[in-house]
Design a protein around this motif. Structure first.
Motif, PDB file in Angstrom:
ATOM      1  N   LYS A 191       5.984   7.135   5.547  1.00 44.41           N
ATOM      2  CA  LYS A 191       6.242   6.270   4.401  1.00 44.41           C
ATOM      3  C   LYS A 191       5.682   4.873   4.630  1.00 44.41           C
ATOM      4  CE  LYS A 191      10.308   8.713   2.651  1.00 44.41           C
ATOM      5  NZ  LYS A 191       9.600   9.222   1.474  1.00 44.41           N
ATOM      6  N   GLN A 192       5.769   4.378   5.871  1.00 44.99           N
ATOM      7  CA  GLN A 192       5.172   3.074   6.170  1.00 44.99           C
ATOM      8  C   GLN A 192       3.662   3.117   5.954  1.00 44.99           C
ATOM      9  OE1 GLN A 192       6.624   0.209   6.884  1.00 44.99           O
ATOM     10  NE2 GLN A 192       8.683   1.077   6.746  1.00 44.99           N
ATOM     11  N   GLN A 193       3.032   4.188   6.396  1.00 39.99           N
ATOM     12  CA  GLN A 193       1.591   4.341   6.154  1.00 39.99           C
ATOM     13  C   GLN A 193       1.300   4.424   4.655  1.00 39.99           C
ATOM     14  OE1 GLN A 193       0.444   7.811   8.356  1.00 39.99           O
ATOM     15  NE2 GLN A 193       0.745   6.853  10.358  1.00 39.99           N
ATOM     16  N   ALA A 194       2.194   5.069   3.896  1.00 39.22           N
ATOM     17  CA  ALA A 194       1.996   5.185   2.450  1.00 39.22           C
ATOM     18  C   ALA A 194       2.011   3.805   1.790  1.00 39.22           C
ATOM     19  CB  ALA A 194       3.074   6.080   1.842  1.00 39.22           C
ATOM     20  N   TYR A 195       2.960   2.952   2.220  1.00 36.80           N
ATOM     21  CA  TYR A 195       3.009   1.596   1.661  1.00 36.80           C
ATOM     22  C   TYR A 195       1.713   0.839   1.947  1.00 36.80           C
ATOM     23  CZ  TYR A 195       8.009   2.544   1.197  1.00 36.80           C
ATOM     24  OH  TYR A 195       9.217   3.093   0.865  1.00 36.80           O
ATOM     25  N   PHE A 196       1.226   0.972   3.184  1.00 37.50           N
ATOM     26  CA  PHE A 196      -0.017   0.272   3.552  1.00 37.50           C
ATOM     27  C   PHE A 196      -1.195   0.789   2.720  1.00 37.50           C
ATOM     28  CE2 PHE A 196      -3.886   0.197   6.175  1.00 37.50           C
ATOM     29  CZ  PHE A 196      -4.028  -1.182   6.317  1.00 37.50           C
ATOM     30  N   LEU A 197      -1.281   2.110   2.557  1.00 44.46           N
ATOM     31  CA  LEU A 197      -2.380   2.678   1.784  1.00 44.46           C
ATOM     32  C   LEU A 197      -2.308   2.278   0.313  1.00 44.46           C
ATOM     33  CD1 LEU A 197      -2.577   6.257   3.335  1.00 44.46           C
ATOM     34  CD2 LEU A 197      -4.158   4.362   3.691  1.00 44.46           C
ATOM     35  N   MET A 198      -1.075   2.136  -0.203  1.00 44.18           N
ATOM     36  CA  MET A 198      -0.928   1.663  -1.578  1.00 44.18           C
ATOM     37  C   MET A 198      -1.451   0.242  -1.727  1.00 44.18           C
ATOM     38  SD  MET A 198       2.791   3.157  -2.758  1.00 44.18           S
ATOM     39  CE  MET A 198       3.101   4.930  -2.881  1.00 44.18           C
ATOM     40  N   LEU A 199      -1.177  -0.591  -0.721  1.00 45.42           N
ATOM     41  CA  LEU A 199      -1.699  -1.962  -0.749  1.00 45.42           C
ATOM     42  C   LEU A 199      -3.233  -1.962  -0.714  1.00 45.42           C
ATOM     43  CD1 LEU A 199       0.804  -3.795   1.634  1.00 45.42           C
ATOM     44  CD2 LEU A 199       0.661  -3.976  -0.851  1.00 45.42           C
ATOM     45  N   VAL A 200      -3.793  -1.105   0.137  1.00 43.76           N
ATOM     46  CA  VAL A 200      -5.251  -1.013   0.220  1.00 43.76           C
ATOM     47  C   VAL A 200      -5.836  -0.538  -1.109  1.00 43.76           C
ATOM     48  CG1 VAL A 200      -7.179   0.151   1.356  1.00 43.76           C
ATOM     49  CG2 VAL A 200      -5.236  -0.659   2.710  1.00 43.76           C
ATOM     50  N   ALA A 201      -5.191   0.487  -1.705  1.00 42.47           N
ATOM     51  CA  ALA A 201      -5.667   0.985  -2.994  1.00 42.47           C
ATOM     52  C   ALA A 201      -5.576  -0.090  -4.067  1.00 42.47           C
ATOM     53  CB  ALA A 201      -4.852   2.217  -3.407  1.00 42.47           C
ATOM     54  N   GLY A 202      -4.480  -0.863  -4.032  1.00 40.78           N
ATOM     55  CA  GLY A 202      -4.342  -1.953  -4.994  1.00 40.78           C
ATOM     56  C   GLY A 202      -5.411  -3.005  -4.814  1.00 40.78           C
ATOM     57  N   ALA A 203      -5.715  -3.335  -3.550  1.00 40.60           N
ATOM     58  CA  ALA A 203      -6.747  -4.344  -3.281  1.00 40.60           C
ATOM     59  C   ALA A 203      -8.119  -3.855  -3.744  1.00 40.60           C
ATOM     60  CB  ALA A 203      -6.764  -4.668  -1.796  1.00 40.60           C
ATOM     61  N   ILE A 204      -8.407  -2.584  -3.484  1.00 40.93           N
ATOM     62  CA  ILE A 204      -9.697  -2.030  -3.909  1.00 40.93           C
ATOM     63  C   ILE A 204      -9.792  -2.006  -5.438  1.00 40.93           C
ATOM     64  CG2 ILE A 204     -11.119   0.052  -3.921  1.00 40.93           C
ATOM     65  CD1 ILE A 204     -10.093   0.672  -1.144  1.00 40.93           C
TER      66      ILE A 204
END
Length: 265
Positions: A220-233
């Protein structure tokens, strides 16, 4: 000359727009990939560990008793064991103890032992002494009624074994009390071994369950980070999109002004 410069400028702008469109496409695809991966990791659930399998109890066998009897009879007879503690005045286990006493009498007949003619009072005293001893042994939490029934069945079966009968008759081996002591030790050893194995199995289950919980939390922690990356992209994609939009508007306005200027001239 101006026409050539305009053509070069137009070509460069077109190439730049193509490059921007490629970057926007990659950014959108990247955002979708990161978002899909984030959702997959976020929806992870802990897997159930393999269920706890309780260890089977080792069977106490007559063959083990025979080995113990051979070792026991190499030593001096320690006599009947006297467990510590006050024995309550009750009739608990009287039926089982009476049956055990009768097995010992039948065993004495098989080995041609001399049986004294005892009165009922003496027999009752012997049975009560044996009953009190059995009750005190059974007070342990890991023994109880199950141990009493087991020791009755095991001892009576052992006293009927032809090899053990021949040892008592021909070699004058001590049998009855050593058999009781053997079964008591073997019962405690089996219960302790089972308890240890069950505790290890329970610890294994809890350890695997905790490891799964940690894995899901990390996922879940990795999911939050990936969501941030997706949002930034995706934000970068929108910036490029607005840039191209404003660039198109600016180019159209410039073209309109140029055409107006040419018309006025």
């Amino acid at each position: 000359m101006n026409n050539k410069l305009d053509a070069v400028e137009e070509l460069l702008l077109k190439l730049f727009r193509i490059a921007m469109l490629c970057l926007m496409t990659l950014a959108l695809l990247g955002a979708m990939v990161f978002l899909g991966t984030a959702l997959y990791k976020y929806l992870q659930a802990p897997a159930k560990p393999a269920p706890v399998v309780l260890a089977p109890e080792k069977e106490i066998t007559i063959d083990d008793l025979k080995k113990a009897l051979q070792e026991e009879n190499k030593k001096d007879d320690p006599g009947p064991e006297r467990p510590a503690g006050v024995v309550p005045n009750s009739l608990k286990y009287l039926e089982e103890t009476t049956a055990l006493y009768r097995c010992s009498l039948d065993f004495a007949k098989r080995v041609d032992a001399v049986i004294e003619d005892e009165g009922n009072a003496v027999t009752a005293q012997k049975v009560e002494a044996l009953r009190a001893q059995v009750e005190n042994y059974a007070r342990s939490p890991q023994r109880g009624d199950a141990w009493v029934k087991s020791t009755l069945a095991f001892t009576c079966a052992a006293l009927k074994d032809e090899t053990i009968v021949s040892w008592a008759r021909d070699l004058k081996m001590r049998i009855f009390m050593p058999t009781l002591r053997f079964h008591l030790r073997a019962w405690d050893a089996v219960k302790a071994q089972k308890q240890k194995a069950d505790a290890a199995e329970q610890a294994r289950y809890e350890s695997e369950e905790e490891a799964e919980q940690l894995r899901v939390a990390a996922s879940k922690q990795q999911a939050y980070f990936l969501m941030l990356v997706a949002g930034a992209i995706f934000a970068a994609f929108m910036v490029l999109a607005f840039y191209l939009l404003f660039s198109k508007i600016e180019r159209n306005l410039r073209q309109a002004r140029f055409e107006k200027y040419v018309a006025a001239a």
